[in-house]
Motif scaffolding. Structure first.
Motif, short mmCIF file in Angstrom:
data_model
loop_
_atom_site.label_atom_id
_atom_site.label_comp_id
_atom_site.label_asym_id
_atom_site.label_seq_id
_atom_site.Cartn_x
_atom_site.Cartn_y
_atom_site.Cartn_z
N PHE A 51 69.55 -3.91 -45.22
CA PHE A 51 69.34 -4.83 -44.11
C PHE A 51 70.72 -5.19 -43.57
O PHE A 51 71.50 -5.85 -44.26
CB PHE A 51 68.60 -6.07 -44.57
N VAL A 52 71.03 -4.73 -42.35
CA VAL A 52 72.40 -4.83 -41.86
C VAL A 52 72.65 -6.01 -40.92
O VAL A 52 73.74 -6.14 -40.37
CB VAL A 52 72.84 -3.51 -41.17
N GLY A 53 71.65 -6.88 -40.74
CA GLY A 53 71.86 -8.04 -39.90
C GLY A 53 72.33 -7.64 -38.52
O GLY A 53 71.78 -6.74 -37.88
N ASP A 54 73.41 -8.28 -38.04
CA ASP A 54 73.95 -8.00 -36.71
C ASP A 54 75.13 -7.03 -36.74
O ASP A 54 75.89 -6.95 -35.78
CB ASP A 54 74.37 -9.30 -36.01
N LEU A 55 75.27 -6.31 -37.83
CA LEU A 55 76.24 -5.23 -37.85
C LEU A 55 75.91 -4.20 -36.77
O LEU A 55 76.79 -3.54 -36.24
CB LEU A 55 76.23 -4.56 -39.22
N VAL A 56 74.62 -4.10 -36.43
CA VAL A 56 74.14 -3.19 -35.40
C VAL A 56 73.16 -3.95 -34.51
O VAL A 56 72.19 -4.52 -34.99
CB VAL A 56 73.43 -1.97 -36.01
N ILE B 133 68.00 -1.11 -41.72
CA ILE B 133 67.09 -2.08 -41.13
C ILE B 133 67.92 -3.17 -40.44
O ILE B 133 68.40 -4.11 -41.07
CB ILE B 133 66.17 -2.71 -42.19
N PRO B 134 68.15 -3.04 -39.11
CA PRO B 134 68.90 -4.07 -38.38
C PRO B 134 68.04 -5.30 -38.11
O PRO B 134 66.81 -5.28 -38.21
CB PRO B 134 69.28 -3.36 -37.07
N ALA B 135 68.72 -6.37 -37.70
CA ALA B 135 68.02 -7.63 -37.48
C ALA B 135 67.22 -7.64 -36.19
O ALA B 135 66.17 -8.29 -36.11
CB ALA B 135 69.02 -8.79 -37.46
N HIS B 136 67.68 -6.92 -35.15
CA HIS B 136 67.14 -7.17 -33.81
C HIS B 136 66.48 -5.96 -33.16
O HIS B 136 66.20 -6.01 -31.96
CB HIS B 136 68.25 -7.68 -32.90
N PHE B 137 66.22 -4.89 -33.89
CA PHE B 137 65.58 -3.74 -33.26
C PHE B 137 64.12 -4.07 -32.97
O PHE B 137 63.39 -4.54 -33.84
CB PHE B 137 65.64 -2.51 -34.15
N ALA B 138 63.71 -3.81 -31.74
CA ALA B 138 62.28 -3.88 -31.42
C ALA B 138 61.64 -2.53 -31.77
O ALA B 138 62.32 -1.60 -32.20
CB ALA B 138 62.12 -4.18 -29.94
N GLY B 139 60.33 -2.45 -31.60
CA GLY B 139 59.65 -1.20 -31.95
C GLY B 139 59.80 -0.92 -33.43
O GLY B 139 59.78 -1.84 -34.26
N PRO B 140 59.97 0.35 -33.80
CA PRO B 140 60.21 0.64 -35.22
C PRO B 140 61.48 -0.09 -35.66
O PRO B 140 62.52 0.01 -35.03
CB PRO B 140 60.42 2.16 -35.23
N GLY B 141 61.37 -0.81 -36.75
CA GLY B 141 62.48 -1.68 -37.12
C GLY B 141 63.48 -1.06 -38.06
O GLY B 141 64.47 -1.70 -38.42
N ALA B 142 63.26 0.19 -38.47
CA ALA B 142 64.12 0.82 -39.46
C ALA B 142 64.32 2.28 -39.10
O ALA B 142 63.47 2.89 -38.46
CB ALA B 142 63.50 0.69 -40.84
N VAL B 143 65.45 2.84 -39.53
CA VAL B 143 65.75 4.22 -39.19
C VAL B 143 66.65 4.84 -40.27
O VAL B 143 67.48 4.15 -40.87
CB VAL B 143 66.43 4.31 -37.80
N GLU B 144 66.46 6.11 -40.52
CA GLU B 144 67.37 6.86 -41.37
C GLU B 144 68.49 7.40 -40.51
O GLU B 144 68.29 7.69 -39.32
CB GLU B 144 66.64 8.02 -42.04
N ILE B 145 69.68 7.54 -41.08
CA ILE B 145 70.79 8.15 -40.35
C ILE B 145 71.37 9.27 -41.18
O ILE B 145 71.25 9.29 -42.41
CB ILE B 145 71.88 7.13 -39.99
#
Length: 305
Positions: free
Chosen positions: A226-231, A272-284
């Protein structure tokens, strides 16, 4: 958007409760150094969940991540709150919403919350730490430990002159959302790292604020961070050098972002960023010196209990 969506990683159930979702600001304003053309060139994958082509505005959400881990209920960030004086942010100022009702409908009752994590001390991450009871700001989650980064507590509190006194909001948010937690004896200040349980550990990730933090989840074979506002936008996942206009130290934030994302790619952590709408998590995945997006967390979501 559904009020709550959930997924399970190892022994940890995760779901989010959305306080607000909508448009924020123009893309180039959020990420200085980008242009309208930059955003339009990426419209095929940014729109409509992360960027609105018609207006050029970034789409985001204010939300709380709820974790059930080790028999305890843990909240990651607490949104804006109701009735706050926030003269510098119209979206937050004297807001009235139904977040607590949404939380209850998702099966989370305030008196049953065990731990509250404030990834950092900004107004959209600490607001529901407290609520108004007969004109007094009172802890919303009276039986919880509130984990507050010590560096942010000092910087935004009286010891740091309420972030140097540059904005009235900083004094106001500290006094209505942080100070009452200290007075109630519920605040736990931490530095560097803090282990919550066998599955969860907080780590300092400064730059966005002096005490910004990330939360690592490791359970069985599953990994998440959970990366908060890092992204703030998926654009930053592709190019970590882009810091938002909201970062206290953009250079440090960029260095921290790259370090955290490199490890996430190498360890296959779900981001898992704090503010993404839609899908809230992503692999990179790594792509040379930058990254590419893998699978979004949509498929893993299921209705919350």
């Amino acid at each position: 958007m559904e009020n709550a969506q959930s997924m399970v990683l190892g022994d940890v159930e995760i779901f989010r409760v959305v306080e607000w979702q909508g448009t924020l600001m123009p893309g180039p304003e959020l990420l200085p150094g980008t242009t309208d053309r930059t955003w339009r060139e990426n419209a095929d994958w940014l729109a409509p969940e992360h960027w609105e082509p018609g207006t050029g505005l970034v789409v985001g959400a204010i939300q709380t991540w709820v974790l059930r881990s080790g028999g305890r209920t843990i909240l990651v960030d607490t949104g804006v709150g109701n009735g706050r004086e926030r003269p510098s942010r119209a979206l937050f100022h004297r807001r009235q919403g139904d977040f607590l009702d949404r939380l209850t409908r998702a099966g989370v009752h305030p008196h049953e919350v065990d731990v509250v994590v404030n990834t950092h001390v900004h107004g959209d991450h600490v607001g529901w730490n407290t609520h108004d009871v007969d004109g007094e700001w009172t802890p919303t989650f009276p039986h919880a430990q509130y984990l507050i980064p010590a560096a942010d507590d000092a910087y935004y509190g009286p010891a740091g002159g309420y972030a140097g006194g540059r904005r009235p909001d900083d004094r106001l948010l500290y006094e209505d959302s942080i100070a009452p937690i200290h007075r109630a004896g519920l605040a736990v200040r931490w530095d560097d790292s803090y282990r919550i349980d066998d599955n969860l550990i907080l780590e300092s990730a400064p730059g966005h604020t002096p005490g910004s933090s990330v939360l690592h989840l490791t359970s069985g074979a599953d990994r998440a961070i959970f990366v908060g506002d890092l992204v703030h936008s998926p654009m930053q996942l592709l190019d970590p050098s882009r810091s938002s206009c909201l970062c206290v130290d953009p250079r440090q934030a960029a260095a921290t972002r790259r370090r955290v994302l490199e490890r996430a790619a190498d360890q296959r952590q779900l981001v898992i960023p704090a503010h993404f709408a839609g899908p809230g998590a992503v692999e990179i995945r790594r792509a040379g010196t930058d990254f590419r997006l893998g699978e979004w967390g949509r498929a893993a979501h299921r209705p919350a209990r």
